[in-house]
Enzyme design. Sequence first.
Site, short mmCIF file in Angstrom:
data_model
loop_
_atom_site.label_atom_id
_atom_site.label_comp_id
_atom_site.label_asym_id
_atom_site.label_seq_id
_atom_site.Cartn_x
_atom_site.Cartn_y
_atom_site.Cartn_z
N ALA A 1 19.42 41.90 -4.97
CA ALA A 1 19.22 43.14 -5.72
C ALA A 1 18.44 44.13 -4.86
O ALA A 1 17.68 43.72 -3.98
CB ALA A 1 18.44 42.83 -6.99
N GLU B 1 23.53 34.74 -5.81
CA GLU B 1 24.02 34.64 -7.19
C GLU B 1 25.45 35.18 -7.29
O GLU B 1 26.29 34.62 -8.00
CB GLU B 1 23.08 35.41 -8.13
N GLY C 1 20.11 37.93 -5.48
CA GLY C 1 21.34 38.36 -6.15
C GLY C 1 22.56 38.18 -5.26
O GLY C 1 23.68 38.01 -5.77
N GLU D 1 13.54 35.10 -5.12
CA GLU D 1 12.99 35.98 -6.16
C GLU D 1 11.54 35.65 -6.49
O GLU D 1 10.73 36.54 -6.76
CB GLU D 1 13.83 35.89 -7.45
C1 3H9 Z 1 16.96 39.78 -6.69
O1 3H9 Z 1 17.97 39.62 -6.04
C2 3H9 Z 1 16.93 39.67 -8.20
C3 3H9 Z 1 18.17 39.02 -8.73
O2 3H9 Z 1 17.96 37.69 -9.11
C4 3H9 Z 1 18.76 39.83 -9.85
C5 3H9 Z 1 18.01 39.94 -11.07
C6 3H9 Z 1 18.72 40.65 -12.18
N1 3H9 Z 1 16.32 45.56 -1.35
O3 3H9 Z 1 12.82 42.51 6.34
P1 3H9 Z 1 13.46 43.51 7.21
C7 3H9 Z 1 14.96 46.44 3.49
S1 3H9 Z 1 15.50 40.20 -5.98
C8 3H9 Z 1 15.98 46.71 -0.77
O4 3H9 Z 1 12.59 44.36 8.05
P2 3H9 Z 1 14.73 41.33 8.59
C9 3H9 Z 1 13.55 46.29 3.98
O5 3H9 Z 1 12.63 46.91 3.10
C10 3H9 Z 1 15.89 40.37 -4.25
N2 3H9 Z 1 15.62 46.78 0.53
O6 3H9 Z 1 14.58 42.85 8.15
C11 3H9 Z 1 13.63 46.98 5.32
O7 3H9 Z 1 13.56 48.35 5.09
P3 3H9 Z 1 12.76 49.34 6.08
C12 3H9 Z 1 16.03 39.04 -3.59
C13 3H9 Z 1 15.63 45.66 1.24
O8 3H9 Z 1 15.99 41.28 9.35
C14 3H9 Z 1 15.04 46.65 5.81
O9 3H9 Z 1 15.74 46.25 4.65
N3 3H9 Z 1 16.18 39.24 -2.16
C15 3H9 Z 1 15.98 44.43 0.68
O10 3H9 Z 1 13.48 40.86 9.24
C16 3H9 Z 1 15.09 45.52 6.80
O11 3H9 Z 1 14.37 44.43 6.28
C17 3H9 Z 1 15.14 39.10 -1.32
O12 3H9 Z 1 14.04 38.77 -1.71
C18 3H9 Z 1 16.36 44.40 -0.68
N4 3H9 Z 1 16.72 43.28 -1.30
O13 3H9 Z 1 14.91 40.50 7.26
C19 3H9 Z 1 15.43 39.39 0.12
N5 3H9 Z 1 15.89 43.48 1.62
O14 3H9 Z 1 13.52 49.26 7.37
C20 3H9 Z 1 14.38 40.32 0.66
C21 3H9 Z 1 15.49 44.11 2.74
O15 3H9 Z 1 12.84 50.64 5.38
N6 3H9 Z 1 14.62 40.65 2.06
N7 3H9 Z 1 15.34 45.40 2.52
O16 3H9 Z 1 11.38 48.79 6.18
C22 3H9 Z 1 14.28 39.84 3.07
O17 3H9 Z 1 13.81 38.74 2.90
C23 3H9 Z 1 14.49 40.36 4.45
O18 3H9 Z 1 14.47 41.75 4.40
C24 3H9 Z 1 15.81 39.91 5.10
C25 3H9 Z 1 16.01 40.67 6.43
C26 3H9 Z 1 15.75 38.41 5.38
C27 3H9 Z 1 16.96 40.22 4.21
#
Ligand code: 3H9
Length: 719
Positions: free
Chosen positions: A61, A103, A100, A123
Site C-alpha cells: 500500500a 497480498e 499489500g 505491516e
Molecule cells: C500495506 O501494504 C498495508 C496493506 O496490508 C493494506 C491494508 C489495507 N509506500 O526504502 P527506500 C518509498 S502497508 C510509499 O529508500 P530501498 C520510500 O519512502 C505497506 N512509499 O528503498 C522512498 O522514498 P524517498 C507495506 C514507499 O530500496 C522510496 O520509496 N509495505 C513505500 O532501500 C525508496 O525506498 C512496506 O512496509 C510504500 N509502501 O527499499 C514496505 N515503500 O525516495 C515499505 C517505499 O522519497 N518499504 N517507499 O525517500 C520498504 O521496506 C522499502 O522501501 C523497500 C525498498 C524494501 C520497498
Amino acid sequence: MAQYTRVSGFVGLITLQNPPVNALSAPVRQGIVDTVQRALSDPEVKSVVICGQNGIFCGGADIKEFGTDMFGPPLIPMIHAIEAANKPVVAAIEGIALGGGLELALGCHYRIAHSKARLGLPEVTLGLLPAAGGSQRLPRLIGVPAALNLITTGRHVTAAEALQLGIVDQVTDHNTVDAAVKFALRVGGQSLDARRISTYPCPQQPDLDALFEDVMQKVRQSARGAIAPVACVQAVRAAATLPYTQGMEREKELMATLFTSGQARALQYCFFAQRAVGRWKMPNGARWDTSKPRPVHKAAVIGLGTMGRGITVALAQTGLSVIAVESQEKQLMEAKQAVSGMLERGAKRRGVAPVLDRISYSQDIQAVADVDLVIEAVFEDMALKTKVFRQLSAVCKPGTLLCTNTSALDVDQLASETPNPELVVGMHFFAPAHVMKLLEVVYGSRSSPEAVATAMQLGKKMGKASVAVGNCRGFVGNRMLKLYLEQASFLLEEGATPELVDGALEEFGFPMGVFRMSDLSGLDVGWRIRKGEGLVEPGMASGQSARIRQGRRYSPLGDLLYEQGRFGLKTSRGWYQYDKPGSRVARSDPWVHSFLEEYRARHGLVARNIDHQEVLERCLYAMINEGFHILEDGIAAGPEDIDVIYVFGFGWPRHRGGPMFYADMVGLAKVMEKLEHYHQAHPDVPYLQPSNLLRKLVASGSPPIHTWGEVIKKLHSQL
Ligand code: 3H9
C-alpha cells in the site's frame, strides 16, 4: 499506473507502474481494476500475468496515502475480484512483494518469483496488520506457525524460503515475466477450484489454544507495549478458528483500531524519518545531492579495544580490506582472536563464509600508508587522539579521510592537528559497533562535503542508520543522554529507587531502564567521563556543596558507588546485585537501599513519594528540551535526525517515534508547562528551563513536527 498489453497471443500482461516501488496508490489500484476487467472480458485472453515495472513487483500500500483522505478502489474487493476470476492469474514477482504487494500476489492463482526476490508482510513494523486479506490467506496457505512468524515479525523471506514455505509455486533465475507468461499459457483453461486460497481450510494444528497462548505471551514480551504485534496474533487466530468471511471481518475490525492509533503514526513517521536522514544537509549549505562521496576500498582501524574490534568487523563485512592496528602486542593478539570469532559467528548466522582474509593486523601505524579512510578508535583521551592524528597525517597518502570514533570530544580540535582539516570527520559508532544500527557522522567546522558524503555512504553500506550531526560535546545522542542520566540520579536523591525509575522507563518501552543500562555499560565508564569533565571529587563529602558542581546541581551517587568498587555487571554489584559477573539478571540490592537512605540523611534530604509519571516527565522532558536546544544550535538539521538517533542508538521505543515526535504527540504546550514547573521546583538545574525554540513553537500554536523547520529557520535568521 497499470499498463495492459497482450503477449504470446493469449496472455493479458498487466504491469504496475508507480516508481520507485510500484506502491498501490489510488491510480494504481484503479489501473489494476480496469486492466483485470479488460483481460477477463477479452475472449482472446486465456490467462493473465501481473508484474511490476523496473524489476520490482510491488512495495505494498502507498504509505504516503495513510492519514490523507483516501480515494480510489479499495484493495480488498480488488484482490477478491482477481481471486474470483475464471481465468488463471499469475503473479510474476521480481525484486519485492511486500505488504499489500504480497497480498495482491496471494489473491492470484499462481506465484512465480525470481530467485533474488524478497517477500513479506511488514505491516507490523508500520503499526498495522496485513489487512487486505493477508492475515487470513497466509495461514491458510502455509499454516499457522509459519504465518504467525512472518506476520508478527514482518521479516522478509528470500524466494528460496518462500518456495519452501509454499508461498510461491516456482522460482526462476531467468526472466520472471517470460517464465510467468509461459506458465500462464500452460495453465490457461485449467480448473481454478483448488487455487483460490480464501477457500482453503486453515491447516490443522494440534493444541491450537496452547500455541496461541504461548505465541501471545512471547509477542507481548518482545513488543514492549506495541499493539500491532498483538493484533497480528489475534488476526491469525481468527484465520485459524473462523470461516474466511468472519475472519475478514475480524481483520477489518483490528485494522480499524490500529490504523488511527498514535503508534501507527509514530512507526510510519519513523519509516520516513529513517529515509529523510539520508538527505543530509550542513549549515553551510552542503547537501547530500550535491556532494560526491569518494571511493573507499581499503580502510584502517586504529586501536583494537571493544569499539575498534566491532568497527573492524563491520568494515570487513561490508567487503572492504581492513588494516587493524594496535600498538600493544597482547591486546593485538586478543583482538585478532575476538574479531575472528565475531566474523565466524556472524557468517554462521548468515550462512556465508567468514571473511577473515579481508583483515590484516599490525602493531605499526606505518601499515596504513595506502588506505582510503582511517577510523581512529583509541582510548577516549584528547592527548592520545591528538598524537594519533598527527602520526596519521604524516603516514597516510594524500587525500585519506581521517575519522574519529570519539563519543564526545571536539572534532574541530582534532582536525586542527592535521594539515588537511577538511578531511576529518567523526564516525561515532555505538557498542557493539558491528551490531548497533546507529552511526553519528560528525562534521566539524572545516569538514568538506565530500568527507561527510563518504562517511555517510560508508555508514549506509555497513547497514547503519547514519545521521549527519554538528560538532559539540556529546554530539546529539550523548549530549541528550547526559541530562536523562542526571535526572534519574536526582530522582534517587529525592526518594526514588533504581527499581522505581527503571520500572517506569521499561513500562514506557525502553528495553532497559537507566540504572540497569548503567550496570551493563559499567559505572566506571560514566565515572571516567565525569572525571574528564572535571566533575568528580573523591570522598564522601557532605553538605550542600557536595551536590553542587560547576555552579549547578550535581549528584555524586554514581561516583560514590564507583568508589565502592561497584562497577555494575562486571563486578556483580552496581545499582543492582547479580549472581555472578556477567549475569544479566538484576536483583534488588538492600545495600543500595540503605546506602541511599544514609546518603539522604547525610545531606538532609527528605525522601518523598515519586510516581512513574514524574520519572517519565523529569527524565524524558529534560532530554527533549535539550533536543530543542540542539535544533536551535543547528547541531541536528531536523527533529527526524534526533529521533532516528534515539530509536536506533538508545533503545527509544520505535512505536513512540523518538523523543521529538513524542513531544509533538504529548503536546508542546504541556511539555513546556511541565518543564517550567520542574524548573521552578529545581532552580539549580538550569537545563529544565524551556528552550527558546520550544517557547517559539508553543507561541506559534504548536505546529506539527513536519513544519518545525520553518520556525527553526526563522529563529536562525534572527540570530
Ligand atoms: C500495506 O501494504 C498495508 C496493506 O496490508 C493494506 C491494508 C489495507 N509506500 O526504502 P527506500 C518509498 S502497508 C510509499 O529508500 P530501498 C520510500 O519512502 C505497506 N512509499 O528503498 C522512498 O522514498 P524517498 C507495506 C514507499 O530500496 C522510496 O520509496 N509495505 C513505500 O532501500 C525508496 O525506498 C512496506 O512496509 C510504500 N509502501 O527499499 C514496505 N515503500 O525516495 C515499505 C517505499 O522519497 N518499504 N517507499 O525517500 C520498504 O521496506 C522499502 O522501501 C523497500 C525498498 C524494501 C520497498
